[in-house]
Scaffold this motif. Structure first.
Motif, PDB file in Angstrom:
ATOM      1  N   LEU A  92       0.792  -1.123  -0.035  1.00  0.00           N
ATOM      2  CA  LEU A  92      -0.078   0.073  -0.038  1.00  0.00           C
ATOM      3  C   LEU A  92       0.928   1.284  -0.277  1.00  0.00           C
ATOM      4  O   LEU A  92       1.692   1.413   0.681  1.00  0.00           O
ATOM      5  N   ILE A  93       0.715   2.098  -1.042  1.00  0.00           N
ATOM      6  CA  ILE A  93       1.682   3.258  -1.180  1.00  0.00           C
ATOM      7  C   ILE A  93       0.689   4.425  -0.833  1.00  0.00           C
ATOM      8  O   ILE A  93      -0.296   4.654  -1.455  1.00  0.00           O
ATOM      9  N   ARG A  94       1.174   5.424   0.098  1.00  0.00           N
ATOM     10  CA  ARG A  94       0.690   6.816   0.217  1.00  0.00           C
ATOM     11  C   ARG A  94       1.350   7.784  -0.443  1.00  0.00           C
ATOM     12  O   ARG A  94       2.400   7.835  -0.346  1.00  0.00           O
ATOM     13  N   LEU A  95       0.669   8.351  -1.717  1.00  0.00           N
ATOM     14  CA  LEU A  95       1.368   9.230  -2.379  1.00  0.00           C
ATOM     15  C   LEU A  95       1.338  10.773  -1.816  1.00  0.00           C
ATOM     16  O   LEU A  95       0.476  11.152  -1.101  1.00  0.00           O
ATOM     17  N   PRO A  96       2.281  11.330  -2.052  1.00  0.00           N
ATOM     18  CA  PRO A  96       2.576  12.956  -1.794  1.00  0.00           C
ATOM     19  C   PRO A  96       1.451  13.578  -2.537  1.00  0.00           C
ATOM     20  O   PRO A  96       0.966  13.199  -3.607  1.00  0.00           O
ATOM     21  N   ASP A  97       1.015  14.919  -2.239  1.00  0.00           N
ATOM     22  CA  ASP A  97       0.056  15.833  -2.701  1.00  0.00           C
ATOM     23  C   ASP A  97       0.927  16.552  -3.641  1.00  0.00           C
ATOM     24  O   ASP A  97       0.268  17.283  -4.576  1.00  0.00           O
ATOM     25  N   GLY A  98       2.303  16.722  -3.702  1.00  0.00           N
ATOM     26  CA  GLY A  98       2.885  17.395  -4.656  1.00  0.00           C
ATOM     27  C   GLY A  98       3.971  16.641  -5.622  1.00  0.00           C
ATOM     28  O   GLY A  98       3.707  15.327  -5.742  1.00  0.00           O
ATOM     29  N   GLY A  99       4.925  17.193  -5.958  1.00  0.00           N
ATOM     30  CA  GLY A  99       5.747  16.339  -7.059  1.00  0.00           C
ATOM     31  C   GLY A  99       6.882  15.555  -6.274  1.00  0.00           C
ATOM     32  O   GLY A  99       7.254  15.580  -5.102  1.00  0.00           O
ATOM     33  N   ILE A 100       7.297  14.432  -7.239  1.00  0.00           N
ATOM     34  CA  ILE A 100       8.497  13.837  -6.848  1.00  0.00           C
ATOM     35  C   ILE A 100       9.643  13.994  -7.688  1.00  0.00           C
ATOM     36  O   ILE A 100       9.151  14.195  -9.229  1.00  0.00           O
ATOM     37  N   ALA A 101      10.858  13.762  -7.425  1.00  0.00           N
ATOM     38  CA  ALA A 101      11.838  14.126  -8.465  1.00  0.00           C
ATOM     39  C   ALA A 101      11.574  12.958  -9.515  1.00  0.00           C
ATOM     40  O   ALA A 101      11.308  11.611  -9.102  1.00  0.00           O
ATOM     41  N   PRO A 102      11.492  13.355 -10.652  1.00  0.00           N
ATOM     42  CA  PRO A 102      11.191  12.326 -11.882  1.00  0.00           C
ATOM     43  C   PRO A 102      12.111  11.194 -11.981  1.00  0.00           C
ATOM     44  O   PRO A 102      11.449  10.164 -11.958  1.00  0.00           O
ATOM     45  N   ALA A 103      13.306  11.326 -11.747  1.00  0.00           N
ATOM     46  CA  ALA A 103      14.102   9.951 -11.718  1.00  0.00           C
ATOM     47  C   ALA A 103      13.735   9.003 -10.545  1.00  0.00           C
ATOM     48  O   ALA A 103      14.100   7.860 -10.773  1.00  0.00           O
ATOM     49  N   ALA A 104      13.762   9.717  -9.326  1.00  0.00           N
ATOM     50  CA  ALA A 104      13.297   8.851  -8.314  1.00  0.00           C
ATOM     51  C   ALA A 104      11.941   8.221  -8.579  1.00  0.00           C
ATOM     52  O   ALA A 104      11.916   6.848  -8.223  1.00  0.00           O
ATOM     53  N   ALA A 105      11.073   8.744  -9.206  1.00  0.00           N
ATOM     54  CA  ALA A 105       9.758   8.334  -9.432  1.00  0.00           C
ATOM     55  C   ALA A 105       9.852   6.956 -10.417  1.00  0.00           C
ATOM     56  O   ALA A 105       9.446   6.006 -10.456  1.00  0.00           O
ATOM     57  N   ASP A 106      10.791   7.363 -11.641  1.00  0.00           N
ATOM     58  CA  ASP A 106      11.046   6.207 -12.341  1.00  0.00           C
ATOM     59  C   ASP A 106      11.909   5.134 -11.694  1.00  0.00           C
ATOM     60  O   ASP A 106      11.331   3.811 -12.013  1.00  0.00           O
ATOM     61  N   GLU A 107      12.547   5.190 -10.674  1.00  0.00           N
ATOM     62  CA  GLU A 107      13.324   4.106  -9.951  1.00  0.00           C
ATOM     63  C   GLU A 107      12.310   3.308  -9.256  1.00  0.00           C
ATOM     64  O   GLU A 107      12.248   2.142  -9.317  1.00  0.00           O
ATOM     65  N   ARG A 109       8.881   3.336  -9.962  1.00  0.00           N
ATOM     66  CA  ARG A 109       8.052   2.752 -10.661  1.00  0.00           C
ATOM     67  C   ARG A 109       8.568   1.288 -11.169  1.00  0.00           C
ATOM     68  O   ARG A 109       7.787   0.207 -11.323  1.00  0.00           O
ATOM     69  N   GLN A 110       9.876   1.136 -11.571  1.00  0.00           N
ATOM     70  CA  GLN A 110      10.428   0.037 -11.967  1.00  0.00           C
ATOM     71  C   GLN A 110      10.382  -1.117 -10.861  1.00  0.00           C
ATOM     72  O   GLN A 110      10.031  -2.262 -10.923  1.00  0.00           O
ATOM     73  N   ALA A 111      10.722  -0.580  -9.501  1.00  0.00           N
ATOM     74  CA  ALA A 111      10.595  -1.501  -8.414  1.00  0.00           C
ATOM     75  C   ALA A 111       9.004  -2.121  -8.033  1.00  0.00           C
ATOM     76  O   ALA A 111       8.924  -3.110  -7.651  1.00  0.00           O
ATOM     77  N   ILE A 112       7.936  -1.212  -8.504  1.00  0.00           N
ATOM     78  CA  ILE A 112       6.632  -1.446  -8.271  1.00  0.00           C
ATOM     79  C   ILE A 112       6.273  -2.279  -9.317  1.00  0.00           C
ATOM     80  O   ILE A 112       5.805  -3.739  -9.170  1.00  0.00           O
ATOM     81  N   HIS A 113       7.020  -2.472 -10.605  1.00  0.00           N
ATOM     82  CA  HIS A 113       6.677  -3.361 -11.635  1.00  0.00           C
ATOM     83  C   HIS A 113       7.261  -4.959 -11.177  1.00  0.00           C
ATOM     84  O   HIS A 113       6.792  -5.867 -11.414  1.00  0.00           O
ATOM     85  N   ARG A 114       8.343  -4.879 -10.830  1.00  0.00           N
ATOM     86  CA  ARG A 114       9.111  -6.133 -10.396  1.00  0.00           C
ATOM     87  C   ARG A 114       8.134  -6.686  -9.222  1.00  0.00           C
ATOM     88  O   ARG A 114       8.114  -7.857  -8.934  1.00  0.00           O
ATOM     89  N   MET A 140       2.237   9.407 -12.384  1.00  0.00           N
ATOM     90  CA  MET A 140       3.075   8.346 -13.227  1.00  0.00           C
ATOM     91  C   MET A 140       3.201   7.264 -12.155  1.00  0.00           C
ATOM     92  O   MET A 140       3.068   5.903 -12.242  1.00  0.00           O
ATOM     93  N   LEU A 141       3.844   7.563 -10.982  1.00  0.00           N
ATOM     94  CA  LEU A 141       4.104   6.569 -10.065  1.00  0.00           C
ATOM     95  C   LEU A 141       2.924   5.668  -9.309  1.00  0.00           C
ATOM     96  O   LEU A 141       2.883   4.768  -9.482  1.00  0.00           O
ATOM     97  N   GLY A 504      17.772   2.987 -17.228  1.00  0.00           N
ATOM     98  CA  GLY A 504      17.352   1.995 -16.497  1.00  0.00           C
ATOM     99  C   GLY A 504      17.534   2.484 -15.099  1.00  0.00           C
ATOM    100  O   GLY A 504      18.180   3.485 -14.836  1.00  0.00           O
ATOM    101  N   GLY A 505      17.559   1.583 -14.033  1.00  0.00           N
ATOM    102  CA  GLY A 505      17.784   2.020 -12.604  1.00  0.00           C
ATOM    103  C   GLY A 505      18.924   1.130 -12.096  1.00  0.00           C
ATOM    104  O   GLY A 505      19.927   0.554 -12.869  1.00  0.00           O
ATOM    105  N   PHE A 506      19.016   0.979 -10.775  1.00  0.00           N
ATOM    106  CA  PHE A 506      19.881   0.508  -9.827  1.00  0.00           C
ATOM    107  C   PHE A 506      20.172  -1.034 -10.337  1.00  0.00           C
ATOM    108  O   PHE A 506      21.306  -1.544 -10.716  1.00  0.00           O
ATOM    109  N   TYR A 507      19.209  -1.936 -10.310  1.00  0.00           N
ATOM    110  CA  TYR A 507      19.448  -3.435 -10.629  1.00  0.00           C
ATOM    111  C   TYR A 507      19.962  -3.473 -12.143  1.00  0.00           C
ATOM    112  O   TYR A 507      20.471  -4.581 -12.565  1.00  0.00           O
ATOM    113  N   ASP A 508      19.451  -2.658 -13.125  1.00  0.00           N
ATOM    114  CA  ASP A 508      19.928  -2.571 -14.535  1.00  0.00           C
ATOM    115  C   ASP A 508      21.489  -2.378 -14.541  1.00  0.00           C
ATOM    116  O   ASP A 508      22.060  -3.050 -15.252  1.00  0.00           O
ATOM    117  N   ALA A 509      21.888  -1.792 -13.449  1.00  0.00           N
ATOM    118  CA  ALA A 509      23.434  -1.241 -13.529  1.00  0.00           C
ATOM    119  C   ALA A 509      23.962  -2.546 -12.977  1.00  0.00           C
ATOM    120  O   ALA A 509      25.149  -2.865 -13.384  1.00  0.00           O
TER     121      ALA A 509
END
Length: 590
Positions: A92-107, A109-114, A140-141, A504-509
């Motif tokens: 269960l994720i509680r989202l903030p009401d404002g923005g997240i650093a885009p690259a953090a959201a990308d990382e 998002r990949q973790a959620i997909h896995r 997006m997240l 990609g992200g950390f695990y891609d590296a």
């Protein structure tokens, strides 16, 4: 005798402070390190992203005391472990009401997909999305979850991205402050706010370029996850804002409900008898052991790049800088370690000192020369001095929305002498030798001779930067000159320009490092970023010498109450287990 008296005085002062406040600190540290909450047989992890979010966890054990924060790397690694843990049934994720650093959201998002690919459901809940920061990244997240919920009658104000800059030139002109800077080149706009009263054409072009890339990337990812056409999604959100009920009608979200209802829904999906567990409590649990074998060293670096070692500072903060001595020393330690076959540098930096960046780059070259490939995993930033560091790595992995490039330099000063003179404050200067010795005094502008010398020096630094990139990326110098000029690129743009190898992200590296090193199977991950010990943190907090700090730590043991003593005992055992000690008998609790 003098040294003894100084030490004794330090111990005495430390004991006084200890009796007043340090027991609270010690208990807090011990409580956080010992006795993780047991994981239920059926657990739903709760991740609250409304707290401050950094790229990496602080190395200082006192950092974050009194404040709650999380790191992208900590979350990603915890979810990676939870993927194969049969006790974990959902998220269960509680989202903030404002923005997240885009690259953090990308990382993330990949973790959620896995996590979802492992057959584990995810629900994201929002109490409202407002036009603050990079809110499209937050949306997006949320779209990456199985279900995106919003609170009844809450606001969905995801309609685009906007950025605001402050320009001080007219203010400086009014009060007689002179901004005297050199930039290489026209896109290196970090000091444009001092020099102009509006965006220059180059500034406007570069900023709209990366903002447009981030926006397109966020919408494309969200549309993919929500099974919508990107063009349709764009038209829909730009016609907003909406209340949550209308957003659901437009298929922007899935459900309307209070967070309590979302929690009950994910618990139902997890099965009868399931319970919620904070992701931090789960993360403190015991890690799965990995058999001895080929190792990938992970070195973490976040913040502006500066020379030296991590010095005395407030131990309750994360430091916020990348110290070139510390990072390069970690590389040389990895070079010496026989089990280490490759190195991943997790880097999130907007830049800094060219000499500090060059020192770290030299350590990267040394690792490659020793036959150990180095892969860069970029976080939110990998720009300017951050890109200098990364430029000659074996491979660079960045998120589509990482801000990178910015291959350029700037420098100068604010001359405040005329402004202060208006109020009766006069700055005078004396010097011997060349007039350049006083060139950076704040009382006056550069003289023509000083400016010429300074500009020549800047040209040399810029030329060095271009050369590093051309050599490391195997690009013609003329091509690097064309795409440099201080221009900020997103990871997606940089990939097209040849500045990044892979998105990609950390695990891609990690996977890339495995391939480059010829490692088969699951490698051991070995963190080699030097941590700050609790004793060092207390030493900085109390301003004591090392001997005094250690004496104080011992005194803390003697004078603390039995509950604190027991907690510290448990913490010591927990550290032994994490360090690989597998034969530990239960210890008596006082």
């Amino acid at each position: 005798m003098k040294q003894f008296l100084i030490t004794a005085a330090g111990v005495f002062a430390g004991l006084i402070l200890f009796l007043v406040g340090v027991p609270v600190v010690l208990v807090a540290i011990a409580a956080s390190a010992a006795g993780p909450e047991p994981v239920p047989a059926k657990a739903v992890l709760e991740l609250d992203l409304r707290d401050p979010l950094t790229d990496q966890s602080p190395q200082n054990p006192l950092a974050g005391f009194g404040q709650r924060s999380r790191s992208v790397m900590g979350i990603v690694e915890t979810l990676h472990r939870a993927e194969s843990d049969d006790r974990v049934k959902g998220l269960l994720i509680r989202l903030p009401d404002g923005g997240i650093a885009p690259a953090a959201a990308d990382e993330l998002r990949q973790a959620i997909h896995r996590f979802r690919a492992a057959g584990k459901p995810v629900i994201a809940h929002s109490q409202g999305l407002y036009p603050s920061g990079m809110v499209t990244a937050t949306y997006m997240l949320g779209a990456a979850a199985n279900e995106l919920w919003m609170q009844p009658a809450s606001s969905f104000q995801v309609t685009g991205l906007a950025s605001e800059d402050v320009f001080l030139k007219r203010f400086f002109d009014k009060f007689g402050v002179k901004a005297d800077f050199e930039q290489r080149a026209e896109f290196k706009n970090a000091v444009n706010g001092y020099l102009y009263d509006d965006y220059t054409p180059a500034h406007r072009q570069a900023q709209l370029s990366w903002m447009g890339s981030v926006y397109a990337s966020n919408l494309t990812a969200a549309a993919t996850d929500r099974r919508l056409a990107p063009a349709d999604l764009r038209r829909t959100i730009e016609a907003g804002p909406y209340l949550s009920e209308r957003a659901m009608q437009l298929r922007l979200i899935d459900r309307i409900g209070q967070v309590r209802e979302a929690e009950q829904a994910i618990l139902h999906k997890a099965g009868a008898g399931s319970e919620t567990l904070d992701i931090d409590d789960y993360g403190r649990g015991r890690r799965r052991a990995v058999a001895a074998g080929p190792t990938i060293a992970v070195i973490e670096a976040e913040g502006p790049i500066v020379t030296g070692k991590e010095g005395a500072r407030n131990p309750f903060t994360g430091g916020g800088n990348i110290y070139s001595d510390d990072v390069s020393e970690a590389f040389y330690d990895a070079i010496k370690a026989k089990d280490v076959k490759a190195i991943v540098l997790r880097l999130s930096s907007p830049g800094g000192s060219d000499t500090a960046s060059e020192q770290i780059l030299a350590a990267i070259r040394a690792a490659k020369a020793a036959g150990k490939p180095v892969v860069i995993s970029m976080g939110t930033y990998g720009a300017s001095g951050g890109y200098w560091v990364a430029s000659q790595a074996s491979s660079i992995v960045a998120q589509p929305t990482t801000l990178t490039g910015s291959i350029g330099v700037f420098g100068g000063k604010l001359a405040v002498g005329p402004a202060l003179a208006r109020y009766g404050v006069d700055i005078r200067e004396l010097g011997v030798g060349s007039s350049y010795a006083g060139a950076f005094g704040t009382g006056r502008e550069f003289s023509p001779q000083e400016r010429a010398a300074f500009a020549g020096w800047m040209d040399q630094i810029y030329a060095n930067f271009l050369t590093r990139v051309a050599e490391g990326r195997n690009l013609p110098l003329a091509r690097v000159q064309e795409i440099a000029r201080g221009h900020v690129w997103t990871g997606a743009q940089a990939r097209e320009l040849g500045l990044v190898d892979q998105l990609g992200g950390f695990y891609d590296a990690i996977d890339r490092a495995k391939a480059l090193a010829g490692i088969t199977g699951e490698p051991r991950i070995k963190r080699m970023t030097p941590p700050t010990s609790s004793v060092e943190a207390l030493q900085k907090l109390l301003g004591l010498e090392a001997a005094s700090a250690r004496t104080l730590a011992a005194a803390a043991w003697v004078f603390s109450d039995p509950r604190a003593e027991a907690l510290i005992d448990q913490a010591a055992q927990a550290r032994l287990r994490e360090g690989g000690a597998m034969v530990l008998a239960p210890q008596r609790v006082h």
